[in-house]
Design a protein around this motif. Sequence first.
Motif, PDB file in Angstrom:
ATOM      1  N   UNK A   9      68.704  49.818  55.054  1.00  0.00           N
ATOM      2  CA  UNK A   9      69.363  50.934  54.394  1.00  0.00           C
ATOM      3  C   UNK A   9      68.500  52.182  54.530  1.00  0.00           C
ATOM      4  N   UNK A  10      69.092  53.265  55.066  1.00  0.00           N
ATOM      5  CA  UNK A  10      68.394  54.541  55.209  1.00  0.00           C
ATOM      6  C   UNK A  10      69.193  55.618  54.472  1.00  0.00           C
ATOM      7  N   UNK A  39      69.126  50.215  46.643  1.00  0.00           N
ATOM      8  CA  UNK A  39      68.292  49.373  47.504  1.00  0.00           C
ATOM      9  C   UNK A  39      67.832  48.118  46.771  1.00  0.00           C
ATOM     10  N   UNK A  40      67.466  48.271  45.516  1.00  0.00           N
ATOM     11  CA  UNK A  40      66.996  47.126  44.735  1.00  0.00           C
ATOM     12  C   UNK A  40      68.119  46.126  44.472  1.00  0.00           C
ATOM     13  N   UNK A  41      69.317  46.620  44.228  1.00  0.00           N
ATOM     14  CA  UNK A  41      70.453  45.725  44.011  1.00  0.00           C
ATOM     15  C   UNK A  41      70.818  44.978  45.298  1.00  0.00           C
ATOM     16  N   UNK A  42      70.740  45.679  46.422  1.00  0.00           N
ATOM     17  CA  UNK A  42      71.003  45.028  47.710  1.00  0.00           C
ATOM     18  C   UNK A  42      70.032  43.878  47.941  1.00  0.00           C
ATOM     19  N   UNK A  43      68.732  44.129  47.676  1.00  0.00           N
ATOM     20  CA  UNK A  43      67.711  43.105  47.904  1.00  0.00           C
ATOM     21  C   UNK A  43      67.835  41.953  46.914  1.00  0.00           C
ATOM     22  N   UNK A  49      66.410  42.835  52.541  1.00  0.00           N
ATOM     23  CA  UNK A  49      66.799  44.216  52.828  1.00  0.00           C
ATOM     24  C   UNK A  49      65.573  45.112  52.964  1.00  0.00           C
ATOM     25  N   UNK A  50      65.662  46.045  53.932  1.00  0.00           N
ATOM     26  CA  UNK A  50      64.655  47.082  54.095  1.00  0.00           C
ATOM     27  C   UNK A  50      65.269  48.427  53.707  1.00  0.00           C
ATOM     28  N   UNK A 252      60.714  49.897  54.142  1.00  0.00           N
ATOM     29  CA  UNK A 252      59.900  48.949  53.398  1.00  0.00           C
ATOM     30  C   UNK A 252      60.773  47.760  53.018  1.00  0.00           C
ATOM     31  N   UNK A 253      60.187  46.583  53.006  1.00  0.00           N
ATOM     32  CA  UNK A 253      60.908  45.396  52.557  1.00  0.00           C
ATOM     33  C   UNK A 253      60.966  45.433  51.032  1.00  0.00           C
ATOM     34  N   UNK A 254      62.170  45.448  50.491  1.00  0.00           N
ATOM     35  CA  UNK A 254      62.342  45.578  49.046  1.00  0.00           C
ATOM     36  C   UNK A 254      62.198  44.201  48.394  1.00  0.00           C
TER      37      UNK A 254
END
Length: 265
Positions: A9-10, A39-43, A49-50, A252-254
């Motif tokens: 995700x960018x 991003x945190x919810x995706x991971x 997720x990155x 970054x790897x979340x």
Amino acid sequence: MMDQGPGRYVALGDSFTEGVGDFSKRRPNGVRGWADRVAEALASDSPGWEYANLAIRSKRLRHIIAEQLEPAIKMEPTLITLYAGGNDVMDFGTKIADILAEYEFMVERLAETGATLVLFTGYDVEVSPILGPLRRKNHAYNDGVRLIAAKYGAILVDYANFSAYATSRMWGPDRLHMSKVGHKYLAARVLDVLEVPHGITHKNKRSAELSVRQRAKEHRVWVTEWVLPLFGRKLRGTTLGDTLSPRWPEPVRVPPRKGLKKLTR
């Protein structure tokens, strides 16, 4: 719709995506924001997720094109969010046709990556008659964004039509950037559109009514501390983002547990 499984995700844009208004001392640039929360919810839902966030406050479309577009494409993202153009709309003398031409150029390039692309309209903040003339430009900008999103098959988060933002608790002291509550609500709406499960909740509390004297005092403080400095920077040709770098310039790897907070210790 977004492919299942972890990806990259960018996030691109300005203060809206950088996270201004959602203050967090330990995070880069002192803010968190809706994009970090997404991003945190995706991971959490799909570990692996990155995430990169290239957004910097005050950036205009020309800056985002010059500084963020190619780096984002080179990261080979699977999910992209873009909010850009709001600062251009607020600049005096800018033309909507020129703004939308730059915006579409960027959307076309990002759409070519094949990533899931999420775009946003801009909220019509009713802060003061001082900024009233800008509202017509914002309406035209939003109409253009809707057409461009449809043309390139992007997902549209129609932020302009979210009635929850009609209350003052969703906004920071400058009345132009979302508060922590506002960022949390937007993160939930983005995740809903992407069909990603999350635990972000929103309580629709009513803001306390202020007396006439309190409103007048609050307005004077707003003009003194936010409006006048803003116009001063415009006259000097400076912005709040001139000395800042992107918050997460490389993917970054979340961590699926405790999220990005774990990377800032």
